[in-house]
Motif scaffolding. Structure first.
Motif, PDB file in Angstrom:
ATOM      1  N   ARG A   1       0.835  -1.206   0.000  1.00 54.46           N
ATOM      2  CA  ARG A   1       0.000   0.000   0.000  1.00 54.46           C
ATOM      3  C   ARG A   1       0.869   1.255   0.000  1.00 54.46           C
ATOM      4  O   ARG A   1       1.860   1.333   0.724  1.00 54.46           O
ATOM      5  N   VAL A   2       0.474   2.250  -0.816  1.00 53.67           N
ATOM      6  CA  VAL A   2       1.097   3.571  -0.848  1.00 53.67           C
ATOM      7  C   VAL A   2       0.061   4.584  -0.379  1.00 53.67           C
ATOM      8  O   VAL A   2      -1.076   4.588  -0.860  1.00 53.67           O
ATOM      9  N   VAL A   3       0.448   5.453   0.564  1.00 55.90           N
ATOM     10  CA  VAL A   3      -0.449   6.484   1.092  1.00 55.90           C
ATOM     11  C   VAL A   3       0.217   7.844   0.910  1.00 55.90           C
ATOM     12  O   VAL A   3       1.363   8.037   1.327  1.00 55.90           O
ATOM     13  N   PHE A   4      -0.481   8.759   0.275  1.00 58.49           N
ATOM     14  CA  PHE A   4       0.017  10.124   0.086  1.00 58.49           C
ATOM     15  C   PHE A   4      -0.781  11.056   0.981  1.00 58.49           C
ATOM     16  O   PHE A   4      -2.016  11.071   0.938  1.00 58.49           O
ATOM     17  N   VAL A   5      -0.071  11.843   1.785  1.00 59.06           N
ATOM     18  CA  VAL A   5      -0.714  12.732   2.755  1.00 59.06           C
ATOM     19  C   VAL A   5      -0.760  14.148   2.190  1.00 59.06           C
ATOM     20  O   VAL A   5       0.264  14.716   1.788  1.00 59.06           O
ATOM     21  N   THR A   6      -1.964  14.737   2.178  1.00 59.05           N
ATOM     22  CA  THR A   6      -2.115  16.105   1.684  1.00 59.05           C
ATOM     23  C   THR A   6      -3.142  16.841   2.539  1.00 59.05           C
ATOM     24  O   THR A   6      -3.596  16.338   3.569  1.00 59.05           O
ATOM     25  N   SER A   7      -3.490  18.048   2.101  1.00 63.03           N
ATOM     26  CA  SER A   7      -4.447  18.871   2.848  1.00 63.03           C
ATOM     27  C   SER A   7      -5.635  19.219   1.961  1.00 63.03           C
ATOM     28  O   SER A   7      -5.532  19.216   0.734  1.00 63.03           O
ATOM     29  N   HIS A   8      -6.753  19.528   2.601  1.00 59.62           N
ATOM     30  CA  HIS A   8      -7.915  20.000   1.830  1.00 59.62           C
ATOM     31  C   HIS A   8      -7.550  21.266   1.049  1.00 59.62           C
ATOM     32  O   HIS A   8      -7.998  21.464  -0.085  1.00 59.62           O
ATOM     33  N   GLN A   9      -6.744  22.128   1.684  1.00 61.69           N
ATOM     34  CA  GLN A   9      -6.375  23.386   1.036  1.00 61.69           C
ATOM     35  C   GLN A   9      -5.611  23.128  -0.271  1.00 61.69           C
ATOM     36  O   GLN A   9      -5.682  23.929  -1.196  1.00 61.69           O
ATOM     37  N   ALA A  10      -4.896  21.992  -0.338  1.00 59.99           N
ATOM     38  CA  ALA A  10      -4.181  21.616  -1.564  1.00 59.99           C
ATOM     39  C   ALA A  10      -5.062  20.795  -2.498  1.00 59.99           C
ATOM     40  O   ALA A  10      -5.128  21.064  -3.703  1.00 59.99           O
ATOM     41  N   HIS A  11      -5.745  19.801  -1.939  1.00 59.48           N
ATOM     42  CA  HIS A  11      -6.553  18.913  -2.775  1.00 59.48           C
ATOM     43  C   HIS A  11      -7.640  19.686  -3.531  1.00 59.48           C
ATOM     44  O   HIS A  11      -7.920  19.396  -4.699  1.00 59.48           O
ATOM     45  N   PHE A  12      -8.238  20.679  -2.877  1.00 59.53           N
ATOM     46  CA  PHE A  12      -9.344  21.429  -3.489  1.00 59.53           C
ATOM     47  C   PHE A  12      -8.902  22.775  -4.072  1.00 59.53           C
ATOM     48  O   PHE A  12      -9.748  23.622  -4.376  1.00 59.53           O
ATOM     49  N   ILE A  13      -7.595  22.980  -4.258  1.00 62.99           N
ATOM     50  CA  ILE A  13      -7.095  24.299  -4.650  1.00 62.99           C
ATOM     51  C   ILE A  13      -7.634  24.760  -6.006  1.00 62.99           C
ATOM     52  O   ILE A  13      -7.755  25.963  -6.256  1.00 62.99           O
ATOM     53  N   ARG A  14      -8.011  23.835  -6.873  1.00 60.84           N
ATOM     54  CA  ARG A  14      -8.509  24.240  -8.197  1.00 60.84           C
ATOM     55  C   ARG A  14      -9.890  24.882  -8.121  1.00 60.84           C
ATOM     56  O   ARG A  14     -10.277  25.632  -9.028  1.00 60.84           O
ATOM     57  N   THR A  15     -10.637  24.571  -7.078  1.00 65.42           N
ATOM     58  CA  THR A  15     -12.016  25.069  -6.990  1.00 65.42           C
ATOM     59  C   THR A  15     -12.254  25.954  -5.777  1.00 65.42           C
ATOM     60  O   THR A  15     -13.236  26.692  -5.742  1.00 65.42           O
TER      61      THR A  15
END
Length: 254
Positions: free
Chosen positions: A135-149
């Motif tokens: 398993r590979v897990v990538f950790v990010t933030s809502h501020q990054a994941h949703f930055i396009r919208t």
């Protein structure tokens, strides 16, 4: 900090967490060790802290390998995985936790180097050691994941864009990972109380954390979010390979 995974759930497995000498990474690697996994603690410049953590985890009866590596340097990354191969022979869980970009004195493209290029570099080096069921897990933030919208605060925008670029680059690997039977999950969280990023944001934008906490109702702390990251390494793959942690009503979906 309470145990999150069942005891012995990961006995005989090996887990590597990037940026795991402190914060979310350290708590995540501790959860894995408490579940019986042998662990690789990666750090860039916090050797004493990493070694202290390793001693604590070895007391649980697991092996703990400490490897200093600059993830923006190809030779450094290759050296880290050479040590992993020599010590454990393979890798079952890779958590891509290390990130940054708000540090002072760095090159203009440092955020992209670390949050996109280094993530892919680490994955490329890890895959030959992984196998079906890994398993590979990538950790990010809502501020990054949703930055396009959903716009974020100006002080964080470049970091958010670079982390989203990293997520996109890693997602391109999903078909190849699927072919090998390797699962991939993105864990996205809201602002996390007590992280370096939150501290730096508060320094340049006083009141940012309190404002976000009020909007969201509550914010996760480091241990709580790390528990979600650790759980993502064992739970079934979620829809769209995405595990959202915390309030998302403030963010517009793509």
């Amino acid at each position: 900090m309470s145990q999150t995974l069942p005891a012995d759930a990961l006995r005989g497995k090996t887990a590597l967490v990037t940026g795991s000498s402190r914060g979310i990474g350290a708590d995540t690697v501790r959860y894995f060790a408490e579940a019986g996994a042998n662990v690789v603690i990666n750090y860039r410049n916090k050797a004493p802290r990493a070694n202290k953590l390793a001693e604590q985890l070895r007391a649980l009866g697991v092996q703990a390998l400490v490897v200093g590596a600059d993830l923006t340097d190809q030779a450094s990354v290759e050296g880290m995985f050479a040590e992993v191969a020599k010590t454990f022979g393979g890798l079952d869980i890779l958590v891509l936790n290390a990130s940054g970009g708000m540090e002072s004195g760095m090159a203009a493209d440092y955020a992209l180097q670390l949050n996109r290029d280094a993530q892919v570099r680490v994955l490329e080096a890890a895959v030959p050691l992984m196998h079906e069921g890994s398993r590979v897990v990538f950790v990010t933030s809502h501020q990054a994941h949703f930055i396009r919208t959903t716009p974020t605060m100006p002080e964080y925008e470049q970091v958010a864009l670079s982390k989203r670029a990293g997520e996109d680059a890693l997602r391109e690997w999903i078909p190849a990972l699927d072919q090998k039977g390797i699962g991939f999950v993105v864990v996205s969280g809201d602002m996390i109380e007590g992280t370096i990023t939150a501290t730096l944001l508060e320094r340049v934008n006083p009141g940012a954390i309190a404002s976000r906490r009020e909007d969201a109702g509550r914010l996760y702390n480091v241990a709580e979010f790390a528990a979600e990251v650790a759980q993502a390494a064992v739970d079934p793959i979620p829809a769209e390979n995405l595990r959202l942690v915390g309030e998302t009503g403030s963010f517009a979906a793509e």
